[in-house]
Design a protein around this motif. Structure first.
Motif, PDB file in Angstrom:
ATOM      1  N   LEU A  42       0.926  -1.288   0.207  1.00 56.96           N
ATOM      2  CA  LEU A  42      -0.123  -0.033   0.066  1.00 56.96           C
ATOM      3  C   LEU A  42       1.065   1.135  -0.063  1.00 56.96           C
ATOM      4  O   LEU A  42       0.527   2.264  -0.610  1.00 56.96           O
ATOM      5  CB  LEU A  42      -0.986   0.145   1.254  1.00 56.96           C
ATOM      6  N   ALA A  43       2.088   1.174   0.748  1.00 54.27           N
ATOM      7  CA  ALA A  43       2.771   2.246   0.890  1.00 54.27           C
ATOM      8  C   ALA A  43       3.621   2.561  -0.523  1.00 54.27           C
ATOM      9  O   ALA A  43       3.959   3.894  -0.826  1.00 54.27           O
ATOM     10  CB  ALA A  43       3.814   2.175   1.893  1.00 54.27           C
ATOM     11  N   THR A  44       3.964   1.787  -1.137  1.00 52.73           N
ATOM     12  CA  THR A  44       4.762   1.809  -2.259  1.00 52.73           C
ATOM     13  C   THR A  44       4.169   1.657  -3.657  1.00 52.73           C
ATOM     14  O   THR A  44       4.934   1.981  -4.714  1.00 52.73           O
ATOM     15  CB  THR A  44       6.075   0.814  -2.181  1.00 52.73           C
ATOM     16  N   ILE A  45       3.095   1.015  -3.816  1.00 60.22           N
ATOM     17  CA  ILE A  45       2.883   0.791  -5.317  1.00 60.22           C
ATOM     18  C   ILE A  45       2.240   1.877  -5.943  1.00 60.22           C
ATOM     19  O   ILE A  45       2.632   1.998  -7.035  1.00 60.22           O
ATOM     20  CB  ILE A  45       1.619  -0.257  -5.303  1.00 60.22           C
ATOM     21  N   GLY A  46       1.632   3.071  -5.095  1.00 60.70           N
ATOM     22  CA  GLY A  46       1.260   4.345  -5.565  1.00 60.70           C
ATOM     23  C   GLY A  46       2.599   5.128  -6.332  1.00 60.70           C
ATOM     24  O   GLY A  46       2.551   5.338  -7.521  1.00 60.70           O
ATOM     25  N   ILE A  47       3.702   4.866  -5.780  1.00 57.65           N
ATOM     26  CA  ILE A  47       5.036   5.531  -6.168  1.00 57.65           C
ATOM     27  C   ILE A  47       5.470   4.908  -7.269  1.00 57.65           C
ATOM     28  O   ILE A  47       6.049   5.437  -8.149  1.00 57.65           O
ATOM     29  CB  ILE A  47       5.929   5.293  -4.955  1.00 57.65           C
ATOM     30  N   THR A  48       5.264   3.292  -7.371  1.00 55.92           N
ATOM     31  CA  THR A  48       5.886   2.564  -8.479  1.00 55.92           C
ATOM     32  C   THR A  48       4.878   2.985  -9.621  1.00 55.92           C
ATOM     33  O   THR A  48       5.704   2.859 -10.735  1.00 55.92           O
ATOM     34  CB  THR A  48       5.512   0.983  -8.048  1.00 55.92           C
ATOM     35  N   ILE A  49       3.770   2.914  -9.754  1.00 59.03           N
ATOM     36  CA  ILE A  49       2.881   3.241 -10.658  1.00 59.03           C
ATOM     37  C   ILE A  49       3.246   4.622 -11.260  1.00 59.03           C
ATOM     38  O   ILE A  49       3.238   4.658 -12.506  1.00 59.03           O
ATOM     39  CB  ILE A  49       1.523   3.365 -10.377  1.00 59.03           C
ATOM     40  N   ALA A  50       3.405   5.847 -10.455  1.00 64.23           N
ATOM     41  CA  ALA A  50       3.738   6.942 -10.725  1.00 64.23           C
ATOM     42  C   ALA A  50       4.986   7.189 -11.605  1.00 64.23           C
ATOM     43  O   ALA A  50       5.153   7.612 -12.590  1.00 64.23           O
ATOM     44  CB  ALA A  50       3.847   8.018  -9.806  1.00 64.23           C
TER      45      ALA A  50
ATOM     46  N   ALA B 113      -8.847   1.909 -12.496  1.00 61.18           N
ATOM     47  CA  ALA B 113      -8.191   2.919 -12.168  1.00 61.18           C
ATOM     48  C   ALA B 113      -7.382   2.407 -10.857  1.00 61.18           C
ATOM     49  O   ALA B 113      -7.963   1.797  -9.922  1.00 61.18           O
ATOM     50  CB  ALA B 113      -8.996   4.107 -11.839  1.00 61.18           C
ATOM     51  N   PRO B 114      -5.916   2.870 -10.590  1.00 56.91           N
ATOM     52  CA  PRO B 114      -5.157   2.316  -9.442  1.00 56.91           C
ATOM     53  C   PRO B 114      -6.050   2.439  -8.047  1.00 56.91           C
ATOM     54  O   PRO B 114      -6.071   1.715  -7.242  1.00 56.91           O
ATOM     55  CB  PRO B 114      -4.096   3.102  -9.557  1.00 56.91           C
ATOM     56  N   ILE B 115      -6.810   3.768  -8.135  1.00 61.63           N
ATOM     57  CA  ILE B 115      -7.307   3.996  -6.692  1.00 61.63           C
ATOM     58  C   ILE B 115      -8.484   2.878  -6.482  1.00 61.63           C
ATOM     59  O   ILE B 115      -8.677   2.546  -5.270  1.00 61.63           O
ATOM     60  CB  ILE B 115      -8.138   5.538  -6.934  1.00 61.63           C
ATOM     61  N   ALA B 116      -9.355   2.613  -7.479  1.00 62.65           N
ATOM     62  CA  ALA B 116     -10.671   1.809  -7.394  1.00 62.65           C
ATOM     63  C   ALA B 116      -9.848   0.212  -7.138  1.00 62.65           C
ATOM     64  O   ALA B 116     -10.312  -0.307  -6.288  1.00 62.65           O
ATOM     65  CB  ALA B 116     -11.229   1.571  -8.857  1.00 62.65           C
ATOM     66  N   VAL B 117      -8.512   0.009  -7.651  1.00 60.37           N
ATOM     67  CA  VAL B 117      -7.824  -1.560  -7.349  1.00 60.37           C
ATOM     68  C   VAL B 117      -7.420  -1.586  -6.049  1.00 60.37           C
ATOM     69  O   VAL B 117      -7.758  -2.402  -5.650  1.00 60.37           O
ATOM     70  CB  VAL B 117      -6.706  -1.735  -8.372  1.00 60.37           C
ATOM     71  N   PHE B 118      -6.826  -0.336  -5.559  1.00 64.93           N
ATOM     72  CA  PHE B 118      -6.480  -0.418  -4.135  1.00 64.93           C
ATOM     73  C   PHE B 118      -7.689  -0.887  -3.092  1.00 64.93           C
ATOM     74  O   PHE B 118      -7.335  -1.242  -2.134  1.00 64.93           O
ATOM     75  CB  PHE B 118      -5.658   1.179  -3.775  1.00 64.93           C
ATOM     76  N   ALA B 119      -8.761   0.247  -3.504  1.00 66.17           N
ATOM     77  CA  ALA B 119      -9.822  -0.057  -2.712  1.00 66.17           C
ATOM     78  C   ALA B 119     -10.320  -1.449  -2.488  1.00 66.17           C
ATOM     79  O   ALA B 119     -10.672  -1.991  -1.612  1.00 66.17           O
ATOM     80  CB  ALA B 119     -10.716   0.962  -2.905  1.00 66.17           C
ATOM     81  N   LEU B 120     -10.573  -1.840  -3.684  1.00 64.99           N
ATOM     82  CA  LEU B 120     -11.110  -3.226  -4.088  1.00 64.99           C
ATOM     83  C   LEU B 120     -10.046  -4.357  -3.241  1.00 64.99           C
ATOM     84  O   LEU B 120     -10.621  -5.282  -2.491  1.00 64.99           O
ATOM     85  CB  LEU B 120     -11.178  -3.733  -5.412  1.00 64.99           C
ATOM     86  N   ALA B 121      -8.803  -4.030  -3.525  1.00 59.61           N
ATOM     87  CA  ALA B 121      -7.830  -5.050  -2.941  1.00 59.61           C
ATOM     88  C   ALA B 121      -7.920  -5.101  -1.664  1.00 59.61           C
ATOM     89  O   ALA B 121      -7.587  -6.330  -0.690  1.00 59.61           O
ATOM     90  CB  ALA B 121      -6.417  -4.916  -3.683  1.00 59.61           C
ATOM     91  N   THR B 122      -7.899  -3.819  -1.086  1.00 63.36           N
ATOM     92  CA  THR B 122      -7.829  -3.847   0.525  1.00 63.36           C
ATOM     93  C   THR B 122      -9.067  -4.375   1.149  1.00 63.36           C
ATOM     94  O   THR B 122      -9.002  -5.153   2.043  1.00 63.36           O
ATOM     95  CB  THR B 122      -7.594  -2.017   0.885  1.00 63.36           C
ATOM     96  N   LEU B 123     -10.014  -4.184   0.372  1.00 62.29           N
ATOM     97  CA  LEU B 123     -11.478  -4.877   0.961  1.00 62.29           C
ATOM     98  C   LEU B 123     -11.304  -6.324   0.881  1.00 62.29           C
ATOM     99  O   LEU B 123     -11.655  -7.095   1.812  1.00 62.29           O
ATOM    100  CB  LEU B 123     -12.533  -4.318   0.181  1.00 62.29           C
ATOM    101  N   ALA B 124     -10.752  -6.820  -0.149  1.00 62.10           N
ATOM    102  CA  ALA B 124     -10.644  -8.303  -0.464  1.00 62.10           C
ATOM    103  C   ALA B 124      -9.788  -8.716   0.645  1.00 62.10           C
ATOM    104  O   ALA B 124      -9.813  -9.691   1.121  1.00 62.10           O
ATOM    105  CB  ALA B 124     -10.002  -8.720  -1.935  1.00 62.10           C
ATOM    106  N   TRP B 125      -8.671  -8.045   1.006  1.00 61.29           N
ATOM    107  CA  TRP B 125      -7.678  -8.455   2.187  1.00 61.29           C
ATOM    108  C   TRP B 125      -8.217  -8.808   3.571  1.00 61.29           C
ATOM    109  O   TRP B 125      -8.225  -9.755   4.150  1.00 61.29           O
ATOM    110  CB  TRP B 125      -6.429  -7.528   2.194  1.00 61.29           C
ATOM    111  N   LEU B 126      -9.082  -7.635   3.838  1.00 59.51           N
ATOM    112  CA  LEU B 126      -9.881  -7.495   5.212  1.00 59.51           C
ATOM    113  C   LEU B 126     -11.019  -8.684   5.004  1.00 59.51           C
ATOM    114  O   LEU B 126     -11.021  -9.544   6.230  1.00 59.51           O
ATOM    115  CB  LEU B 126     -10.466  -6.344   5.138  1.00 59.51           C
ATOM    116  N   ILE B 127     -11.753  -8.639   3.842  1.00 58.96           N
ATOM    117  CA  ILE B 127     -12.808  -9.874   4.006  1.00 58.96           C
ATOM    118  C   ILE B 127     -12.310 -11.428   4.063  1.00 58.96           C
ATOM    119  O   ILE B 127     -12.693 -12.095   4.944  1.00 58.96           O
ATOM    120  CB  ILE B 127     -13.664  -9.684   2.591  1.00 58.96           C
ATOM    121  N   LEU B 128     -11.224 -11.508   3.390  1.00 62.48           N
ATOM    122  CA  LEU B 128     -10.500 -13.052   3.255  1.00 62.48           C
ATOM    123  C   LEU B 128      -9.923 -13.344   4.599  1.00 62.48           C
ATOM    124  O   LEU B 128     -10.072 -14.230   5.270  1.00 62.48           O
ATOM    125  CB  LEU B 128      -9.533 -13.041   2.254  1.00 62.48           C
ATOM    126  N   SER B 129      -9.244 -12.232   5.177  1.00 63.32           N
ATOM    127  CA  SER B 129      -8.542 -12.488   6.522  1.00 63.32           C
ATOM    128  C   SER B 129      -9.668 -12.751   7.355  1.00 63.32           C
ATOM    129  O   SER B 129      -9.331 -13.862   8.229  1.00 63.32           O
ATOM    130  CB  SER B 129      -7.836 -11.338   6.899  1.00 63.32           C
TER     131      SER B 129
END
Lengths: 114, 155
Positions: A42-50, B113-129
């Motif tokens: 979470l901390a690094t992927i944003g920077i990597t994409i940019a 879009a990366p923001i949407a992917v991060f939100a979905l992936a973080t939600l998936a992490w939480l739900i699966l865990s």
């Protein structure tokens, strides 16, 4: 240089955030979930994409899967050793780090084998 | 089993422990970036799930439990190790969620879009865990394990 300062600050903040969550929640088995939070990603992927684009970050995410499998084996081995043998936590967790390396790099080698 | 949030637990964390966590977290992110730069995204990606902060966290869990028992006049060495072991078992379950996070990022980053992917992936992490943690705690799994133990003893 700015990129690495940014990585350090964001990484430190995200890891500390998940550490606080792990400290606050009970029972401890549930708190342990936060030890495997995707904090570095979470901390690094944003920077990597940019810097390198989405395909580069997607490739990193693919191999992160192998590292997650390595982390699973490593954490399971740590848990077994700490519960069943009289070993200090730091000794057990440091001594078993090769398990993570072996599984992660082993899977990467197996998948990329010609 | 009820999950509780105890805000007063934060008071027990020493300033040095905060610094250790912040420093290790930052250092690992720099290290992951350097590995990616030197060896490419495949090797660099492995370090996105590197358990660098885990040894420090486990030893802090052990130390806190030991101190807690010492305040009650008991030797909490064995208890500290067991609690650190339980914490590690939780981390192992969390790795299933971590794998889900990685899988979604890998499949969706080139498409959404990366923001949407991060939100979905973080939600998936939480739900699966949480789902796998609940499954492990569930009566169903415990009953199956107990039945298997009885069958083993009977055989």
């Amino acid at each position: 240089m700015t990129e690495y300062i940014l990585r350090f600050l964001i990484g430190g903040a995200v890891v500390s955030f998940f550490a606080v969550l792990a400290e606050m929640v009970r029972p401890k088995s549930f708190a342990g979930l936060f030890s495997a939070a995707p904090s570095i990603a979470l901390a690094t992927i944003g920077i990597t994409i940019a810097r390198h684009g989405v395909d580069y970050a997607a490739t990193e995410s693919r191999t992160m899967l192998f590292a997650a499998a390595g982390f699973f084996c490593y954490a399971s081995a740590c848990s077994w050793l700490l519960v069943h043998k009289k070993v200090r936590a730091l000794t057990a967790t440091a001594a078993l780090l090769p398990v993570w390396f072996a599984v992660s790099f082993g899977l990467l080698y197996l998948v990329n084998r010609p | 089993m009820i999950v509780q949030i105890k805000f007063e637990s934060i008071k027990g964390i020493k300033p040095t422990e905060w610094i250790v966590r912040f420093f290790f977290g930052g250092a690992v992110c720099i290290f992951a970036g350097l590995m990616s730069k030197w060896f490419g995204p495949e090797i660099g990606g492995l370090f996105l799930a590197f358990p660098a902060i885990f040894p420090a966290s486990a030893s802090l869990v052990e130390a806190h439990e030991k101190q807690h028992k010492a305040r009650e006049g008991m030797d909490g060495t064995a208890r500290g190790r067991t609690v650190a072991g339980i914490d590690a078992a939780g981390a192992a379950i969390g790795c299933i969620g971590l794998a889900g996070f990685a899988l979604l990022c890998w499949l969706l980053l080139p498409r959404l879009a990366p923001i949407a992917v991060f939100a979905l992936a973080t939600l998936a992490w939480l739900i699966l865990s949480i789902a796998f943690w609940l499954l492990r705690k569930s009566r169903l799994l415990r009953t199956r394990r107990t039945n298997a133990r009885h069958a083993f003893r009977a055989s």
